[in-house]
Enzyme design. Sequence first.
Site, short mmCIF file in Angstrom:
data_model
loop_
_atom_site.label_atom_id
_atom_site.label_comp_id
_atom_site.label_asym_id
_atom_site.label_seq_id
_atom_site.Cartn_x
_atom_site.Cartn_y
_atom_site.Cartn_z
N SER A 1 0.87 -1.18 0.00
CA SER A 1 0.00 0.00 0.00
C SER A 1 0.90 1.22 0.00
O SER A 1 2.07 1.13 0.40
CB SER A 1 -0.84 -0.02 1.28
OG SER A 1 -1.47 1.22 1.49
N TYR A 12 -2.34 -1.35 10.68
CA TYR A 12 -2.36 -1.46 9.21
C TYR A 12 -1.05 -0.95 8.62
O TYR A 12 -0.41 -1.62 7.81
CB TYR A 12 -3.55 -0.66 8.65
CG TYR A 12 -3.67 -0.75 7.14
CD1 TYR A 12 -4.27 -1.86 6.55
CD2 TYR A 12 -3.18 0.25 6.31
CE1 TYR A 12 -4.37 -1.96 5.17
CE2 TYR A 12 -3.29 0.15 4.93
CZ TYR A 12 -3.88 -0.95 4.37
OH TYR A 12 -3.98 -1.05 2.99
N1 LIG Z 1 -8.77 -0.04 -0.87
C1 LIG Z 1 -7.68 0.72 -0.82
O1 LIG Z 1 -7.74 1.97 -0.87
C2 LIG Z 1 -6.32 0.07 -0.69
C3 LIG Z 1 -5.19 0.90 -0.78
C4 LIG Z 1 -3.93 0.33 -0.67
C5 LIG Z 1 -3.80 -1.04 -0.48
N2 LIG Z 1 -4.91 -1.82 -0.40
C6 LIG Z 1 -4.72 -3.25 -0.20
O2 LIG Z 1 -5.39 -3.99 -1.20
C7 LIG Z 1 -5.67 -5.30 -0.70
C8 LIG Z 1 -7.11 -5.63 -1.01
O3 LIG Z 1 -7.95 -4.76 -0.24
P1 LIG Z 1 -9.35 -4.21 -0.75
O4 LIG Z 1 -9.32 -2.76 -0.61
O5 LIG Z 1 -9.71 -4.83 -2.05
O6 LIG Z 1 -10.29 -4.76 0.42
P2 LIG Z 1 -11.64 -5.61 0.44
O7 LIG Z 1 -12.05 -5.60 1.87
O8 LIG Z 1 -12.59 -5.13 -0.58
O9 LIG Z 1 -11.14 -7.08 0.03
C9 LIG Z 1 -10.29 -7.84 0.87
C10 LIG Z 1 -10.67 -9.31 0.77
O10 LIG Z 1 -9.75 -10.03 1.60
C11 LIG Z 1 -10.49 -11.02 2.27
N3 LIG Z 1 -9.79 -11.40 3.49
C12 LIG Z 1 -9.78 -10.76 4.70
N4 LIG Z 1 -9.04 -11.46 5.57
C13 LIG Z 1 -8.55 -12.54 4.90
C14 LIG Z 1 -7.72 -13.62 5.26
N5 LIG Z 1 -7.27 -13.77 6.51
N6 LIG Z 1 -7.40 -14.55 4.31
C15 LIG Z 1 -7.89 -14.43 3.07
N7 LIG Z 1 -8.71 -13.44 2.66
C16 LIG Z 1 -9.02 -12.50 3.57
C17 LIG Z 1 -11.85 -10.40 2.56
O11 LIG Z 1 -12.83 -11.40 2.77
C18 LIG Z 1 -12.09 -9.62 1.27
O12 LIG Z 1 -12.79 -10.41 0.33
C19 LIG Z 1 -5.35 -5.26 0.80
O13 LIG Z 1 -4.08 -5.84 1.03
C20 LIG Z 1 -5.32 -3.78 1.09
O14 LIG Z 1 -4.52 -3.48 2.21
C21 LIG Z 1 -6.17 -1.30 -0.51
#
Ligand SMILES: NC(=O)c1ccc[n+]([C@@H]2O[C@H](COP(=O)([O-])OP(=O)(O)OC[C@H]3O[C@@H](n4cnc5c(N)ncnc54)[C@H](O)[C@@H]3O)[C@@H](O)[C@H]2O)c1
Length: 283
Positions: free
Chosen positions: A148, A161
């Site tokens: 991230s 986080y």
């Molecule tokens: N959304 C943002 O702005 C953003 C920014 C930077 C990084 N990220 C990163 O992107 C990645 C995806 O996040 P997102 O925003 O799509 O979130 P999201 O919540 O939409 O999706 C995350 C998914 O991970 C699953 N999950 C949670 N715990 C888990 C586990 N222990 N094992 C397997 N699956 C698990 C959840 O069920 C969900 O389906 C994450 O690593 C997040 O930190 C997101």
Amino acid sequence: MSTAVADRFGGGIALVTGAGSGLGEAMAARLAADGVHVLVTDVDRDRATAVATACVAAGGSAAAHVLDVADGHAVDALFASVWAEHGSVDLVVSNAGIESGDRVCDMTPEQWRRVMAVNSDGAFHCARSAVPRMAAQERPGVFAVVASTGAVTSLPYQSAYVASKHAALALVQCLDLELRAAETPVQVSALLPNWVRTRIFDDVRRGGDPVDADARATFARMATAIQEQGMEPGRAASLLLEAVARGDFWCFTDPERTAQLFEERALTLRELRPPARPGWLTA
Ligand SMILES: NC(=O)c1ccc[n+]([C@@H]2O[C@H](COP(=O)([O-])OP(=O)(O)OC[C@H]3O[C@@H](n4cnc5c(N)ncnc54)[C@H](O)[C@@H]3O)[C@@H](O)[C@H]2O)c1
């Protein structure tokens, strides 16, 4: 239409963790559309099944698997069975991640550990299980970790986080050095998305709102900002996967904003500045 993703991974196999929602779901959809057989894994069975079903309905090829990335034994068991079935995997994306929203001193050890267990231990478990298998297969694979822009910043009320993402980024950087020292032909990529419009803040809210009033207000502001200003997940997934397919180590959704955050981080360290509350949080 030929794309870098189809050229590099088309006809191959990809495994994405946390692919039941948001960025992981969008990566699964993009890979399936580009002719990749996608192993859609998520801790939530219904989400994984729904995404795999949608990939197939759209004309792609996919299968759903339940996987909690915090469970190292489960990761290794699934990866062993995937390699036994398919022989090789071209791309593993360690994407699963969860948010945190409390003050350091209001968090329970269990809350802290869960975020670290999913976001940083999860990347470790996937690396440990996938990379040696990829190194031994005929066509070298790619191991990508979704960190991230939080991996190079500090934010109030997101300590678990932010710490977990710093750890995940450090892990990928060290892994890359080790693989190159041993001349192992596995590509490693660090994915640093900026804001993406997903349900990540909604999921953490199910555990309850932050105790502290400023933490609650900040958290609510961030959750709204992600929805109002976050990039559409499909676009973010395409930008990241295209960079991976090109062979990049650093993969971004927003190169200008990320460069600005890198510069702020460099200045903080070079000039020994105290941590500053980001302007957008107070605006
Ligand atoms: N959304 C943002 O702005 C953003 C920014 C930077 C990084 N990220 C990163 O992107 C990645 C995806 O996040 P997102 O925003 O799509 O979130 P999201 O919540 O939409 O999706 C995350 C998914 O991970 C699953 N999950 C949670 N715990 C888990 C586990 N222990 N094992 C397997 N699956 C698990 C959840 O069920 C969900 O389906 C994450 O690593 C997040 O930190 C997101």
